[in-house]
Each structure stands twice: as structure tokens, then as C-alpha cells.
Write a protein that holds these residues in place. Structure first.
Motif, PDB file in Angstrom:
ATOM      1  N   GLU C  43       0.826  -1.220   0.000  1.00 16.99           N
ATOM      2  CA  GLU C  43       0.000   0.000   0.000  1.00 16.99           C
ATOM      3  C   GLU C  43       0.852   1.257   0.000  1.00 16.99           C
ATOM      4  OE1 GLU C  43      -1.800   0.442   3.801  1.00 16.99           O
ATOM      5  OE2 GLU C  43      -2.202  -1.677   4.035  1.00 16.99           O
ATOM      6  N   HIS C  44       1.966   1.215   0.726  1.00 19.54           N
ATOM      7  CA  HIS C  44       2.781   2.423   0.861  1.00 19.54           C
ATOM      8  C   HIS C  44       3.777   2.577  -0.274  1.00 19.54           C
ATOM      9  CE1 HIS C  44       1.373   1.525   4.959  1.00 19.54           C
ATOM     10  NE2 HIS C  44       1.288   2.825   5.084  1.00 19.54           N
ATOM     11  N   THR C  86       4.043  -5.457   7.258  1.00 17.96           N
ATOM     12  CA  THR C  86       3.177  -6.567   6.908  1.00 17.96           C
ATOM     13  C   THR C  86       3.485  -7.713   7.846  1.00 17.96           C
ATOM     14  OG1 THR C  86       3.015  -5.957   4.593  1.00 17.96           O
ATOM     15  CG2 THR C  86       2.662  -8.273   5.122  1.00 17.96           C
TER      16      THR C  86
ATOM     17  N   THR D  34       7.006  -9.315  -1.608  1.00 14.78           N
ATOM     18  CA  THR D  34       8.319  -9.160  -0.985  1.00 14.78           C
ATOM     19  C   THR D  34       9.308 -10.035  -1.733  1.00 14.78           C
ATOM     20  OG1 THR D  34       7.394  -8.644   1.174  1.00 14.78           O
ATOM     21  CG2 THR D  34       9.643  -9.495   1.134  1.00 14.78           C
ATOM     22  N   LYS D  99      -5.919  -5.907   3.874  1.00 11.09           N
ATOM     23  CA  LYS D  99      -4.611  -5.513   3.331  1.00 11.09           C
ATOM     24  C   LYS D  99      -4.167  -6.442   2.203  1.00 11.09           C
ATOM     25  CE  LYS D  99      -0.036  -4.228   5.172  1.00 11.09           C
ATOM     26  NZ  LYS D  99       0.281  -3.708   3.859  1.00 11.09           N
TER      27      LYS D  99
HETATM   28  N1  AMP Z   1       0.578  -8.818  -0.074  1.00  3.95           N
HETATM   29  C1  AMP Z   1       1.865  -8.816   0.277  1.00  3.95           C
HETATM   30  N2  AMP Z   1       2.620  -9.927   0.130  1.00  3.95           N
HETATM   31  C2  AMP Z   1       3.913  -9.941   0.482  1.00  3.95           C
HETATM   32  N3  AMP Z   1       4.556  -8.898   0.989  1.00  3.95           N
HETATM   33  C3  AMP Z   1       3.875  -7.750   1.162  1.00  3.95           C
HETATM   34  C4  AMP Z   1       2.510  -7.653   0.817  1.00  3.95           C
HETATM   35  N4  AMP Z   1       2.102  -6.387   1.087  1.00  3.95           N
HETATM   36  C5  AMP Z   1       3.160  -5.729   1.591  1.00  3.95           C
HETATM   37  N5  AMP Z   1       4.236  -6.545   1.639  1.00  3.95           N
HETATM   38  C6  AMP Z   1       5.578  -6.196   2.146  1.00  3.95           C
HETATM   39  O1  AMP Z   1       5.451  -5.337   3.263  1.00  3.95           O
HETATM   40  C7  AMP Z   1       6.055  -4.068   2.990  1.00  3.95           C
HETATM   41  C8  AMP Z   1       5.226  -2.979   3.563  1.00  3.95           C
HETATM   42  O2  AMP Z   1       3.925  -3.135   3.065  1.00  3.95           O
HETATM   43  P1  AMP Z   1       2.915  -1.887   2.919  1.00  3.95           P
HETATM   44  O3  AMP Z   1       2.831  -1.290   4.291  1.00  3.95           O
HETATM   45  O4  AMP Z   1       1.614  -2.496   2.438  1.00  3.95           O
HETATM   46  O5  AMP Z   1       3.521  -0.955   1.905  1.00  3.95           O
HETATM   47  C9  AMP Z   1       6.166  -4.009   1.484  1.00  3.95           C
HETATM   48  O6  AMP Z   1       7.259  -3.184   1.099  1.00  3.95           O
HETATM   49  C10 AMP Z   1       6.379  -5.454   1.111  1.00  3.95           C
HETATM   50  O7  AMP Z   1       7.742  -5.807   1.258  1.00  3.95           O
END
Ligand code: AMP
Ligand code: AMP
Ligand code: AMP
Ligand code: NA
Ligand code: NA
Ligand code: NA
Lengths: 314, 100, 100, 100, 314, 314
Positions: C43-44, C86, D34, D99
Motif C-alpha cells: 500500500e505504501h 506486513t 516481498t 490488506k
Molecule cells: N501482499 C503482500 N505480500 C507480500 N509482501 C507484502 C505484501 N504487502 C506488503 N508486503 C511487504 O510489506 C512491505 C510494507 O507493506 P505496505 O505497508 O503495504 O507498503 C512491502 O514493502 C512489502 O515488502
């Protein structure tokens, strides 16, 4: 104090102050590869301009010393330290072998003090890496019916990173001579001191954490890590003189004898004597002896050498 | 989509073990492995990968339950006494069962 | 071979969190952890690890269900509001239950 | 603590695939991913990451079973014929179902 | 033999002896980035002092050669080698393109032998990287109704690491000229030979494992990897002479024609011709041709050039 | 334009063109460690030959400026930008602190233009890193009953990579003086410009992606990232003149005031003001201000300094 040592202290201080400073693994790896190669090349180049027949007997004496030192350290560790056979043997092996970086700092110190020394001594560094380790392993296997797979061990010992790079550098330097290596001076010679400084910064970070490990491991090794190097340095100085080295060369032999391996030995011992606790050997070698040698030890060992020269002129 | 049940065996330990693990697993019937460099901490203290002796690896092997358990037992007996090692097993499903 | 059920908690987030996570998990009863450097997106946005502020880590903690859930809740409350994080939990089985 | 069931899809393959996988998964409904650098061996021999052509990556995607299976099928059809790829699926539980 | 080649042999020996020696991935990456940039910069600086109008026709001839070589290699691989269209095309593309490091070793060899050459030849290296790859891809797509997404391909080919760094270096060097680049000499010029040596050490480790892969892949490619480079070198020498290069430049053209790409081509081919087996192309390029060229090939190609000069004086 | 800037543009271009070019993380890390240490060492060496009592009052003035700048930036960000207290405070902190690489590019530009400056200014760089960050954090905590754990914060701020390396370098350089550092010139001084170029190549890749991030974040910061640095540069020039620096030194003060931190500040702010969105602060600092400063800003700031010299001769 030599600037490179200040880099070490900066690393120690940063680590003790819990700074976030952290050198990338790949950089540590690269710096140590560079130092091993560069020292080998330099020594090889010098060796090329030496009558090998004159160096050979000296080399022989050096190897003898490398085999003797762990035999002296072992009983101390076993009796006084009350360490297990495995731990005593492993530590003895570390101290029987040598630290390439301690050698580099010692040479820098001598150059800075304007003291000349036999420039082919890197050959002795390479020769001193292995015997101590082999004897250490034998001490561990002593009166055990478990037999050793020497093939695998020889592989670990002779094909480890440091022996290959130091030895390889020596061979290439020796084969090409000063002129052949000249176009590479820019990298391997001109940058040497700076790279050494950078590596010592990293070593400072590493050493500082090792001390912490060691504190848990009891106080005997703290004393051992300072007293034994001093004793070994005396032996090294004696040997250096016996094989007819100059005052500078004699001091370097003292520093080599006093130094403990932290690249070749740990890798080999972890495989050859797995039952030994690496925290002890590394804690002593990196946490105590290495810092002591590069700060107080080396100047002291030079005093030994000059003193010997005075009481026993040639 | 049809999937097939397999096990994944994850072995986390000192880098010095990598070449031995790679060598050991094949005879037990593992068809492959994946290794990555990691750092961490546990009973034997923290391993921060800040120098050679302090590096750790994480190996994962996807295989049958039987193979996974035999490898795990082998590692337990051969290495866990003297080396920092952590192991765990988990259920996974794959698309090409013959591959593992 | 007898195995024992445990949980694995995986936390993926900004590298800046590593030292805080390492510090935080112990009091909850975690006996160890493993960390690796990763990159990714969510998301970020994408975090490509191309400079300091852009690095991510993946921490896994093998522990009891209870410990895992309490750590997860702590991380959720303390960090997820302001940091890219995550998390997921999974079942694993281990050979040495006392270790985790 | 309430948790929600999801799938994790793990794809291990040649580094050359990374940018394509990152591009491909979104349309299938993956919200993130990831990636980590790995080395390993399998039917196509060992990939020791000792030079460009020899590097491997491991991508994990946490998502719904449906999305996971559709991505897996896509990768199987599009890449597995010509590239070294290993895939597996596993059950995970998450705290924030929206999420993934 | 040039010292840098000894570093390569050290790497090969270490690997064949199953040494643990391993250079960090990041170091390999860094060294190749450095070499591409440095060669580009050097060439650009020299180009800045050249009348482009004189270089242009030469460049044109060079590009023609780059397109022709894979067309010659393809039938050999297809007919004699019995390789699939995809594999034949991919390998043809690798050999149609060039190896930047082979070029660096060749220039070092010439300088060491005191033979001068056109210092702007790095321009030709950059120009030779792409055409061979493009033709290789066309050969793979030939009489297939599957259409090619040239956009994506152009991206792969022209925006790959090596083209960007070599081309970027050329542009910057050309834009700044000798004086502008001067403050960077310390890094990009003075260290060049040493970095090349370090990179060749790594290449030795890599090449040694590639040979092992290749052995499984049959013997045809072993012959191909030595004979075709020699044939290509003759063509390269001919072209070099035809476009009016000096003996040194002509020898370099031979080395370039004989060399096979192991950075640009593998990356592009893996995407453009995924059905081709990279073990074959890389095994031949890195495992056979690269070692052959830097050890025996380059001196041989210099002989070709000098011989041509004698039989056919200007 | 200085060649190093062309490396930056090459990086930007490569990234915008979606090239696969990617420098290894470890290389980025290594280059920034090198630059921080080298700049510190250089400044320390120069400082060693300065009467500290003369530098002290200047240093004091510099620190005052470091505290004042974020106080000016904050209301602009809050009122005109309508940013949250956290975001405004974080960005103000970034712009209150300084960019070491911008300083390096500025010094290179002055040297290239043959303009001399006080060679101990790296001291001011080190002094300017911290105050802006501290004030930024205070602005974020202002009228919030949540109390700050200053211990942890001080740790983040003073023991971060950049302060430790820059400060450590300064101390070592100061302690050893020119002669002591001399054997390390090869690494830390002779390679400096080249390493800076390589780092700027990487910064180009990074900055280009940051702009993309920022575009999503609205247009106010685009203007802020160019206009505020110009205003700050005027202040910096004024301060430089007020503390009696030469024209060159005055221009450097302008560049420092105009620069925004992208190493120390982001790390500290992420911990101290987690609720602030790093995309905004980094997007502006790295995506807008850094590129503007090293291309157009620095020459402009030199104009300010020379203009001031003319209208207000000493
Ligand atoms: N659905 C997903 N599957 C695997 N890794 C994820 C996923 N969503 C987020 N991540 C990992 O978690 C980090 C932070 O996630 P986010 O806060 O959603 O941007 C990302 O930079 C990815 O490395
Ligand atoms: N509970 C745990 N969860 C995850 N990783 C662990 C755990 N315990 C140990 N490890 C990993 O396994 C390595 C060796 O563990 P130990 O032998 O307990 O020191 C540690 O350095 C960690 O990387
Ligand atoms: N059984 C396995 N367990 C874990 N990883 C595997 C397995 N088989 C293959 N891999 C990984 O997947 C990559 C490609 O596999 P392959 O196509 O079988 O050569 C290998 O390089 C390994 O990293
Ligand atoms: Na010793
Ligand atoms: Na060719
Ligand atoms: Na500023």
C-alpha cells in the motif's frame, strides 16, 4: 599513535556507544580480500629480488616456530585455564597462527618510525598461517580414537580464503616482479594504508562486540590474551634474531608470534574442532589480543628487538 | 487447480554449515534447495553477520514429509550439538509433485 | 519422528524498525529471531532498497501461538500506524519444543 | 486475537524474472509482494549467484487462495517452460484481511 | 604473460581446487560497473580529440561487421552443431557481440608490448555490443509467425547495464575532455589495471564453474568456442585493416571480433529468446572462449595483424 | 558543468528511461561511508593548522544559523503548504540540516572555478548536521503533552552514521595532521572526485524515483524545494559574510544553508517523528532540492556571494 589505529579506536568507540554505524558485509569481505592480495603481492615482488637459497633456512626456522607456539599455549590453557581439550586446542591453534592485519599495522608502525626490515617477510606470514592450525587440530585429536579425515581438513586449511589469496598474491608478485606489478601499484600499493584504516574501523566495530561476548566467558582468557602474546613476542623476537633478521624484521617476527589468527584459524577450527566454542577463541583473539597488539603490543615488541640488539650485538 | 501436499524443511544455522548441508541433503532424496543469508539471535547469542565467523544462512528444502523428517533428524544428530541451528517444518502445496 | 506444533510470526517492514523489533520481542517470551534484508511493494508504494530510507527487513520468530499473537498485537498497535509493516502467522512444527 | 486465513505464494526463480513477476501479479489482485536474493539448486543445476546470469530471487505474495492459484497458474504457463522456477503455496493467517 | 591473466588463472585454480574463495556479489557488480564506466570514459576522452568525420566511416564498417558475424556463426551452430534454432541464434548473438573485459586485456597486452593503437577504439566496443544481439534475436524469430515486441526488446538491449555505462562513460568523457576528467583520473584511470586484475580473479572463479556446466552439454561447443573466435579474429583483423587502423588497432579489432559477450548478450537473450538454454551460450562464451582469448588468443591475433601488415604493406 | 554533475544526470536519465542499471546496496553504502570519512579527514587536517580560537566564534555563528533555518521553514510549510505539524516539522528539520554531498559538489565547483575558500569548512558541515534536526523535532513536539525521550533521540541524532563518520574523520584528521594522514592520501584524497562522481550516478538513480513519489504528493513541495533553498542560500551567504569568510567560504555557506539532509535527517526523523510521511521530506530533499542545488543552485549561490562582496566591500 599511527592514524590507522585511531580508525580502530573510532570503530570501538562507535560500537561501545551503540552507534548505528555498520559497514556492509560485502565491504568487510572486499577489504580483507584486498589486504590479503596486496600483502601477498608486495611480499612476492620483494621475494623476486631475493636469493631464495638465503631465505629458505629462515623460512624453515619460521615454520618450526609456528609449530612450537601452540604446543606452549595448550598446557597453559588446559592447566591454568582449566579449559576442555577441544577449547584449549582450538585457542592454541588460533594463537599459533598469525593475524595478517596485525602484521600490516606492525609494518606501518616500523615504516613510520623509519625502521627498515626485510621486505619479503610477507612470505613468513603466509608460512605461519598454517602450521599453528594443524598442530592445534592434532592437539584436539590427541588420545582420541576418533580418526581425522585429513583430506577434508587439508582442504579446509590450505584452500581457505586467506591462504589462497596471500599465497596466490605471493606467487603472482614473485612471478611478475616489481616491473610486472607496476601497472597495478595504483590499486594494490598506493591505496594500501587507506584501505587498512578502513578495515581497522570495521575491526573496531567487530572487536568491541567480541569483548562483550568474552566477558560472559570468564576472566582467565582476558589475562591469557595479553600475557601470552607478550611471551610469544619474546620467542618471536628470539627466533627473528636467530635466523639473522634485522632489528625491524626481528620486531615483526615478535608481532607475528604475538598475533592470533582471526580469518584462517576460525574457519578451519569451526570445521575441524566443532566441539570447541568459537566465542572463546574469537573473543580472546579479536576482543583482547588484536586490540592489545596494535595499540601497546607492537611498540613493546620493537623495544624487545632493540633491547636484544643492544645486549647481544652481532 | 490441483495442488499436492509437500513439506518444507527450513534450516537456519551458521554459514559454515552451508556446504555440508548442500552435500548432505541429496542422498536423503531432496531434489533441490534454496539458501539465503540471514542474521539473528537465539540461545547461542546474536549472530550479526558483521564478520566471517558470525554469518548465518537459512536453507529451505521442499520435499516429501518422509525426506524432510529424515534430513531433520540427520541435521539434529550431526550438527545441532556443536553448531547454532534452528529447524522447523511446515506444510506446503505444490503444482508439480514430481519436482520435489 | 516426534514433532511439536509452534507458530511462526513473520514481520516485514522498514529497516528502521529492526533494532526496535529485536528489543521488543524478548519480553513477550520469544527465544530468538531471524532477520533478512528484503525489498518489495504494498500500500505504501515500492521499497526498492536503493538507499537508506528505502530498505526493508523480514523478521521471523518461531514461538508459541500465545507469544506470537501477543507480539503481533504489540507490533500492530505500536508500529503499523506510522510504518510500512506486513505481518502473518503460520503453523510450523519443530523437533526441540523447549527451544522456542 | 482475531486472525483471518490467507495464502502465501512463494516463487523462487531466476533474477531475470523479478521485474516481470512484479508487473504480472498486480492484475491478478495481489496488493503487494516481498522479494529477497537467494541462491540454490534444483533440476536445472546449481545457481550460486556468482555472476549476473546466475542469480535467483524468492518472491512471496500474501493474498487470497483464489489470487494465489491464479498467479501460480499464470507463472506455470508463462515462465516454467523456459526458466528455472519453483513455486509453493502455504496457509497463513493475518490480522488485517483487507490488506491482502 | 600479463599479470592480470595470472589473476584469472589463480581464480580458475582456486575454483577447480574447490577452494572456499568467493568474491562478494556486490564486489563483482561493482568491478564490472567500474570497468564499463572507466573504459567508456577513457574512450570518450580520446574521442574528444578526434575529428568525428574521420571516425564515422570506420564506425560504420565496424557496425557492419557486428551484424555479419552472427550470420556466419548461426549456420555453423545449426548445421555442424545440430543445435535448435533458438540455441543457435542465441549463441550466434553472444559471439556477434563483444566482451569488454577481453578488450581491456587486449589493450593491456598491446601497451605492455609497446604497440600503439587508436585510443578511441572503446567507441567501437560500445558500437559492437548491440548489433550482434539484435541479429541473433532476428535469427531466432526467423520463419516463426510469432511476432516480436520490439519496444520491450529495444529496452532490454539499449538500456542494459553495459550499454548504459559504456555509452554514458563515452558521452561524459567526450563532453568533458581530458582536462575535465582529470580530477577523476585517480579513480578511473590509475586504478584501472588493478581493478581489471581483481575482476579477472573473479572471472576465473566463474569461468571454471561454467566449464563444468558445459562438459555436460557435449563437445561440439568446446571446439566451436576456440575455432570460431580464431576465424572471427581473422575477419576482425581484415576489417580493422580495411578501415585503415594501425597494426595495434587491427589486432584489437581481431580480439573484439573473437570475443563473446557475457554481460549484455546473456541478459538480453534470456528475455528475448527464453527458449534458448543459457548454459550452452554462457558455457561456451565464459568457459571456453574468454579463457582462450585472454591467454592464447590475443597474442595470436596480434600475429595476424602484424602478418597482414607484412604481406600487404600500405 | 562539472563532470560529476554529468554522472548525476546519467543516473537520472537511466532511471527515467527505466534502465535496469542498479548499483549494489553495499556500493551505495560504501561510497557514502567513504565520502563522509574523507570530507571529515580533509577538514580535520586543515583544522589542525588553524588557531581554534579564531574558528570558534565562526562555528558559533554557524550553529545559530542551523537552529534558525528550520524555524523559518516551519511556518511556510504549515501556513502556505497546509501540512500537518509532524510533516512540516520533519521537512523543516531536513532543510535545517545539510547535505554533505551538496557541499562536496560545491567545493568541487569552486576549485574548478579557481576560487579559494576556508579549507576547514567541513567542520561547519559537521556542526550544521545536528541543530536543524533537533529543532525540527522540537517543532513536532511543540504543544503536545506527549513527552520526548531525549536519551533515545540524542542517540539517534549523535550516533547516526553520518555524524559519527564525519565527526570521527574530523577528529582523526585533526589529531594526525597533514603529515599523519599523508600515507592515506591515495585512498581518501586522490580518489575523492571519482568516488563523488560514482556516488552521484547512484544519487541520480535514487533522485529520479523520488520525483515520481513526490508527484503524487502535490505541487506545493515542488515550489518549496526550489524557492526555500534560494532564500536559505541568501541567509547562508549573509551569515558567511558576517562571520568573516572569504567569497568562496561565503558561497559554500550559501550552499550548505540551501542544502537539505538526506542521510542524517531521514534516519533521525523516522524514529523521532514517525507520524511524518517520509515520502514528502525525502521527495523534496532528494527529488527537487538536491538536483536543483548541484545543477543551478551552486553557481547561483556563488553569484550571491560575489555580488555581496561588490556591494559591500570589506
Ligand atoms: N501482499 C503482500 N505480500 C507480500 N509482501 C507484502 C505484501 N504487502 C506488503 N508486503 C511487504 O510489506 C512491505 C510494507 O507493506 P505496505 O505497508 O503495504 O507498503 C512491502 O514493502 C512489502 O515488502
Ligand atoms: N525462536 C527463533 N525464531 C526464529 N529464528 C531463530 C529462533 N531461535 C534461533 N533462531 C535462529 O537460529 C540461529 C541459531 O539459533 P540458536 O542456536 O538458538 O542461537 C539464530 O542465530 C537465529 O537466526
Ligand atoms: N526442492 C526444492 N526446495 C527448495 N528450493 C528449490 C527446490 N528445487 C528448486 N529450488 C529452487 O528453485 C530454483 C530453480 O529450481 P529448478 O528449476 O528445479 O532448478 C533453484 O535454484 C532453487 O533455488
Ligand atoms: Na601467533
Ligand atoms: Na564477437
Ligand atoms: Na540546510
Amino acid at each position: 599513535m599511527d592514524p590507522v589505529v585511531l580508525f580502530f579506536l573510532l570503530g570501538v568507540a562507535a560500537r561501545l556507544a551503540k552507534s548505528d554505524l555498520k559497514l556492509p558485509e560485502a565491504l568487510y569481505e572486499t577489504l580483507s580480500i584486498y589486504l590479503l592480495l596486496a600483502i601477498g603481492l608486495k611480499g612476492g615482488v620483494e621475494l623476486a629480488s631475493q636469493p631464495l637459497l638465503q631465505v629458505a633456512p629462515q623460512a624453515f626456522g619460521v615454520i618450526i616456530m609456528g609449530c612450537a607456539l601452540p604446543l606452549l599455549a595448550f598446557p597453559i590453557l588446559r592447566r591454568l585455564g582449566g579449559l576442555s581439550q577441544a577449547n584449549a586446542a582450538s585457542i592454541a591453534g588460533h594463537y599459533g597462527s598469525v593475524s595478517v592485519v596485525t602484521f600490516a599495522v606492525a609494518s606501518a608502525y616500523l615504516s613510520k618510525s623509519g625502521i627498515i626490515f626485510e621486505s619479503y617477510i610477507p612470505l613468513f606470514v603466509a608460512l605461519l598461517e598454517v602450521p599453528g592450525i594443524v598442530v592445534g587440530i592434532l592437539l584436539a585429536r590427541m588420545n582420541q580414537n576418533r580418526d581425522i579425515s585429513w583430506g577434508a581438513l587439508a582442504h579446509e586449511i590450505f584452500l581457505g580464503k586467506s591462504v589462497v589469496l596471500l599465497g596466490g598474491g605471493l606467487l603472482i608478485g614473485w612471478a611478475c616482479g616489481a616491473q610486472g606489478i607496476n601497472p597495478m601499484r595504483g590499486l594494490f600499493f598506493d591505496l594500501f594504508k587507506g584501505v587498512l584504516a578502513l578495515f581497522l574501523l570495521e575491526m573496531g566495530l567487530v572487536a568491541a562486540s567480541r569483548i562483550a561476548d568474552l566477558r560472559r566467558a570468564g576472566t582467565f582468557l582476558l589475562g591469557f590474551g595479553i600475557i601470552v602474546p607478550i611471551l610469544f613476542a619474546m620467542i618471536g623476537v628470539g627466533v627473528g634474531r636467530a635466523i639473522g633478521l634485522s632489528v625491524g624484521g626481528t620486531a615483526l617476527m615478535g608481532a607475528l608470534a604475538a598475533s592470533a589468527s582471526y580469518i584462517a584459524a576460525p574457519a578451519a577450527m569451526r570445521i575441524a574442532i566443532p566441539e570447541a566454542n568459537p566465542t572463546l577463541s574469537i573473543g580472546a583473539a579479536l576482543g583482547i589480543t588484536f586490540p592489545f597488539n596494535i595499540t601497546l603490543g607492537i611498540p613493546l615488541y620493537l623495544h624487545f628487538a632493540t633491547w636484544l640488539e643492544q645486549v647481544l650485538p652481532r | 487447480m490441483q495442488t499436492f501436499d509437500k513439506k518444507i524443511l527450513v534450516i537456519i544455522g551458521e554459514s559454515a554449515l552451508e556446504k555440508f548441508l548442500v552435500r548432505d541433503i541429496k542422498p536423503f532424496g531432496a531434489h533441490g534447495y534454496t539458501v539465503m543469508d540471514v542474521r539473528g539471535g537465539g540461545e547461542h547469542g546474536t549472530r550479526e553477520a558483521d564478520w566471517e565467523g558470525n554469518r548465518s544462512i537459512r536453507m529451505e528444502v521442499i520435499c516429501t514429509t518422509d525426506v524432510a523428517e529424515r534430513i531433520a533428524e540427520h541435521v539434529l544428530n550431526k550438527y545441532c550439538a556443536n553448531f547454532s541451528v534452528t529447524m522447523f517444518l511446515a506444510d506446503v502445496s505444490v503444482l508439480r509433485p514430481e519436482k520435489f
